[in-house]
Design a protein around this motif. Structure first.
Motif, PDB file in Angstrom:
ATOM      1  N   UNK A  47       0.815  -1.251   0.245  1.00  0.00           N
ATOM      2  CA  UNK A  47      -0.081   0.002  -0.103  1.00  0.00           C
ATOM      3  C   UNK A  47       0.789   1.087   0.040  1.00  0.00           C
ATOM      4  N   UNK A  48       2.072   1.144   0.617  1.00  0.00           N
ATOM      5  CA  UNK A  48       3.026   2.472   0.616  1.00  0.00           C
ATOM      6  C   UNK A  48       3.409   2.622  -0.677  1.00  0.00           C
ATOM      7  N   UNK A  49       3.835   1.527  -1.492  1.00  0.00           N
ATOM      8  CA  UNK A  49       4.065   1.409  -2.926  1.00  0.00           C
ATOM      9  C   UNK A  49       3.422   2.079  -3.890  1.00  0.00           C
ATOM     10  N   UNK A  50       1.914   1.453  -3.296  1.00  0.00           N
ATOM     11  CA  UNK A  50       1.033   2.107  -4.489  1.00  0.00           C
ATOM     12  C   UNK A  50       0.431   3.644  -4.211  1.00  0.00           C
ATOM     13  N   UNK A  51       0.875   4.016  -3.125  1.00  0.00           N
ATOM     14  CA  UNK A  51       0.549   5.433  -2.615  1.00  0.00           C
ATOM     15  C   UNK A  51       1.401   6.175  -3.549  1.00  0.00           C
ATOM     16  N   UNK A  88      -1.080  21.721  -1.946  1.00  0.00           N
ATOM     17  CA  UNK A  88      -2.423  22.461  -1.661  1.00  0.00           C
ATOM     18  C   UNK A  88      -3.228  21.493  -0.951  1.00  0.00           C
ATOM     19  N   UNK A  89      -3.644  20.483  -1.923  1.00  0.00           N
ATOM     20  CA  UNK A  89      -4.492  19.615  -1.379  1.00  0.00           C
ATOM     21  C   UNK A  89      -3.960  18.641  -0.199  1.00  0.00           C
ATOM     22  N   UNK A  90      -2.558  18.423  -0.162  1.00  0.00           N
ATOM     23  CA  UNK A  90      -2.096  17.541   0.992  1.00  0.00           C
ATOM     24  C   UNK A  90      -2.674  18.493   2.407  1.00  0.00           C
ATOM     25  N   UNK A  91      -2.234  19.633   2.270  1.00  0.00           N
ATOM     26  CA  UNK A  91      -2.741  20.342   3.443  1.00  0.00           C
ATOM     27  C   UNK A  91      -4.089  20.416   3.744  1.00  0.00           C
ATOM     28  N   UNK A  92      -4.850  20.450   2.807  1.00  0.00           N
ATOM     29  CA  UNK A  92      -6.102  20.445   2.962  1.00  0.00           C
ATOM     30  C   UNK A  92      -6.726  19.185   3.269  1.00  0.00           C
ATOM     31  N   UNK A  93      -6.136  18.147   2.999  1.00  0.00           N
ATOM     32  CA  UNK A  93      -6.523  16.622   3.263  1.00  0.00           C
ATOM     33  C   UNK A  93      -6.126  16.406   4.835  1.00  0.00           C
ATOM     34  N   UNK A  94      -5.149  17.279   5.346  1.00  0.00           N
ATOM     35  CA  UNK A  94      -4.917  16.855   6.772  1.00  0.00           C
ATOM     36  C   UNK A  94      -5.767  17.654   7.577  1.00  0.00           C
ATOM     37  N   UNK A 129      -9.655  -0.781   6.301  1.00  0.00           N
ATOM     38  CA  UNK A 129      -8.600  -1.494   6.092  1.00  0.00           C
ATOM     39  C   UNK A 129      -7.874  -2.108   7.125  1.00  0.00           C
ATOM     40  N   UNK A 130      -8.357  -3.506   7.609  1.00  0.00           N
ATOM     41  CA  UNK A 130      -8.024  -4.014   8.920  1.00  0.00           C
ATOM     42  C   UNK A 130      -6.432  -4.622   8.998  1.00  0.00           C
ATOM     43  N   UNK A 131      -5.662  -4.464   7.887  1.00  0.00           N
ATOM     44  CA  UNK A 131      -4.437  -5.104   7.980  1.00  0.00           C
ATOM     45  C   UNK A 131      -3.354  -4.107   7.819  1.00  0.00           C
ATOM     46  N   UNK A 132      -3.748  -2.991   7.614  1.00  0.00           N
ATOM     47  CA  UNK A 132      -2.749  -1.608   7.522  1.00  0.00           C
ATOM     48  C   UNK A 132      -2.925  -0.509   8.447  1.00  0.00           C
ATOM     49  N   UNK A 133      -1.679   0.278   8.645  1.00  0.00           N
ATOM     50  CA  UNK A 133      -2.185   1.559   9.615  1.00  0.00           C
ATOM     51  C   UNK A 133      -3.298   2.445   9.184  1.00  0.00           C
ATOM     52  N   UNK A 134      -3.660   3.041  10.052  1.00  0.00           N
ATOM     53  CA  UNK A 134      -4.860   4.038   9.637  1.00  0.00           C
ATOM     54  C   UNK A 134      -4.145   5.080   8.694  1.00  0.00           C
ATOM     55  N   UNK A 135      -2.739   5.429   9.014  1.00  0.00           N
ATOM     56  CA  UNK A 135      -2.202   6.599   8.409  1.00  0.00           C
ATOM     57  C   UNK A 135      -1.743   6.031   6.814  1.00  0.00           C
ATOM     58  N   UNK A 139      -3.090   8.165   3.729  1.00  0.00           N
ATOM     59  CA  UNK A 139      -2.119   8.848   2.735  1.00  0.00           C
ATOM     60  C   UNK A 139      -2.405   8.299   1.476  1.00  0.00           C
ATOM     61  N   UNK A 140      -2.841   7.076   1.347  1.00  0.00           N
ATOM     62  CA  UNK A 140      -2.924   6.290  -0.219  1.00  0.00           C
ATOM     63  C   UNK A 140      -4.243   7.130  -0.556  1.00  0.00           C
TER      64      UNK A 140
END
Length: 460
Positions: A47-51, A88-94, A129-135, A139-140
């Protein structure tokens, strides 16, 4: 590090432990935890690779693809629009958007439980997603939120002020993207396939990403009006090489977009990966063939446009269809989108500069509807099982033709929210700070008029 021979290890093992002794409950629990941890580790890595792959689709993929298609005086300005969304969208997302899209709310919009990313930690969120961190999940999903407004910029290329673009797309993300993402993917969403009133199958963003961005692109192009000189003045791409590279990066990045939407490193991810590639290849072939027959020559622009059209169309279906239906979807999408950007665009004479609507709006709509036809429980039994333990049919070819109605409802809602939301935002921004470049600035180009720099030093 050197490993000790097995015989040596056996000699050092406690004599009280027999190799044939039955496993204790504690040992079984330890083994199960080890297996679970290994699965979570593999899922998180994928999932980190996919992100990262999805972010690559915006920059450099879309930036190069769009940048090569405009005139050279606008390349930096056009690429800057995609890059700006990454910031911009990263800041807005957070701040608020992740909460509005994926927090608990009502059928249409999430709440503020994750405002400033409260509660978004390193433990999994079982709702998504029960098998990956919420973060990781957060971020994905962010990468989808970044590329969606960036896609719209292709429709108003070469004629919107940078300041207006920033304000417009911030508001658009809140008013259009966040509610649509919640309705389709959020817990309790109206269109959520797992319990929504109208369960809409959208594996990776056919309605959420492509229909919303493509339809909004058309509205924006019509509202702004045509570029000065269009269509009488030739405005060919200044660098097909850049666009070609960008398209190839988009194709590769799309595996993270679609296969990553399985949210784990499973067979479903493999199925989505294969479907994605097959559809892109088929659409590139069908668009090129249609263009060859129509114009007498196959062009590089046609081939890469066809591939993107296939990627768009397969996006909602990628986690629900088998390889041959994926080929069929791609073949249909290539011809359909070719007609949209040639015949239909000429009929109505709108200036969708880089064909954002013809590829993403039209292709996304087509793909969402064909998902209702070709989706099968063999790939993804998303609707569960009946009393006999048999998977309930998913799409029309499975026997569930009612799903086509649900898909139509999802598409209709995406169209309506995109048209209304975009018109309201455009009107507000236009009446406050103004949307369009002045005639002099448009003639000068985005690079110099908006950023005070040039993409190419023609004097060196």
């Amino acid at each position: 590090m050197l490993l000790a021979p097995a015989a040596t290890l056996a000699q050092t093992a406690p004599e009280s432990v027999s190799p044939n002794a039955p496993a204790t409950q504690a040992q079984i629990a330890t083994l199960q935890k080890s297996i679970s941890d290994a699965q979570s580790s593999a899922d998180n890595a994928w999932m980190l690779t996919s992100a990262a792959l999805v972010l690559m689709m915006t920059g450099p993929g879309l930036a190069l693809f769009y940048g090569g298609l405009v005139r050279k005086k606008n390349i930096l300005g056009t690429m800057m629009q995609s890059f700006a969304m990454m910031g911009i969208i990263t800041v807005l997302w957070a701040l608020v958007s992740y909460s509005l899209a994926f927090g608990h709310g009502n059928s249409f919009i999430g709440g503020f439980e994750h405002f400033l990313l409260q509660g978004v930690g390193l433990s999994p969120n079982a709702d998504y997603a029960a098998t990956i961190p919420h973060q990781t999940y957060m971020v994905y999903q962010l990468m989808f939120a970044i590329i969606t407004p960036a896609l719209i910029t292709g429709a108003f290329a070469e004629r919107m002020k940078f300041s207006a673009m920033c304000v417009f797309l911030i508001l658009w993300s809140i008013v259009v993207y966040d509610p649509m993402a919640h309705m389709v993917w959020g817990v309790g969403g109206l269109l959520n396939a797992a319990g929504g009133k109208f369960p809409c199958l959208d594996f990776a963003g056919g309605t959420v990403v492509h229909v919303t961005s493509g339809v909004s692109a058309l509205v924006t192009a019509i509202y702004l009006g045509k570029r000065i000189g269009y269509p009488k003045t030739p405005m060919p791409p200044h660098s097909m090489v850049l666009s070609f590279i960008g398209a190839c990066l988009l194709w590769v990045g799309w595996f993270g977009f679609n296969a990553g939407s399985a949210l784990n490193s499973s067979g479903l991810a493999t199925s989505a990966f294969v479907a994605t590639h097959f559809a892109a290849a088929a659409a590139a072939v069908s668009w090129t063939t249609a263009e060859w027959m129509h114009n007498g020559k196959p062009t590089a622009l046609g081939a890469i446009s066809g591939a993107v059209a296939g990627l768009v169309a397969i996006t909602p279906a990628s986690g629900f269809v088998q390889p041959i239906p994926a080929l069929i979807i791609g073949l249909i999408a290539g011809v359909f989108c070719f007609q949209m950007v040639t015949r239909v665009k000429n009929w109505f004479r709108y200036d969708d500069s880089l064909d954002a609507f013809g590829v993403h709006g039209a292709g996304g709509t087509l793909g969402a509807l064909l998902t209702g036809v070709f989706a099968t429980a063999v790939i993804n039994p998303i609707f569960g099982k009946d009393a006999s333990g048999n998977a309930l049919p998913t799409g029309g070819m499975d026997g569930n033709w009612h799903q086509l109605l649900n898909q139509s409802v999802g598409v209709a809602i995406a169209w309506v929210i995109s048209i209304v939301g975009t018109l309201v935002i455009l009107f507000i921004v236009d009446k406050t700070i103004g949307l369009r470049l002045s005639a002099d600035d448009e003639a000068t180009g985005l690079d110099l008029s908006q950023h005070g720099e040039e993409g190419y030093d023609m004097g060196s």
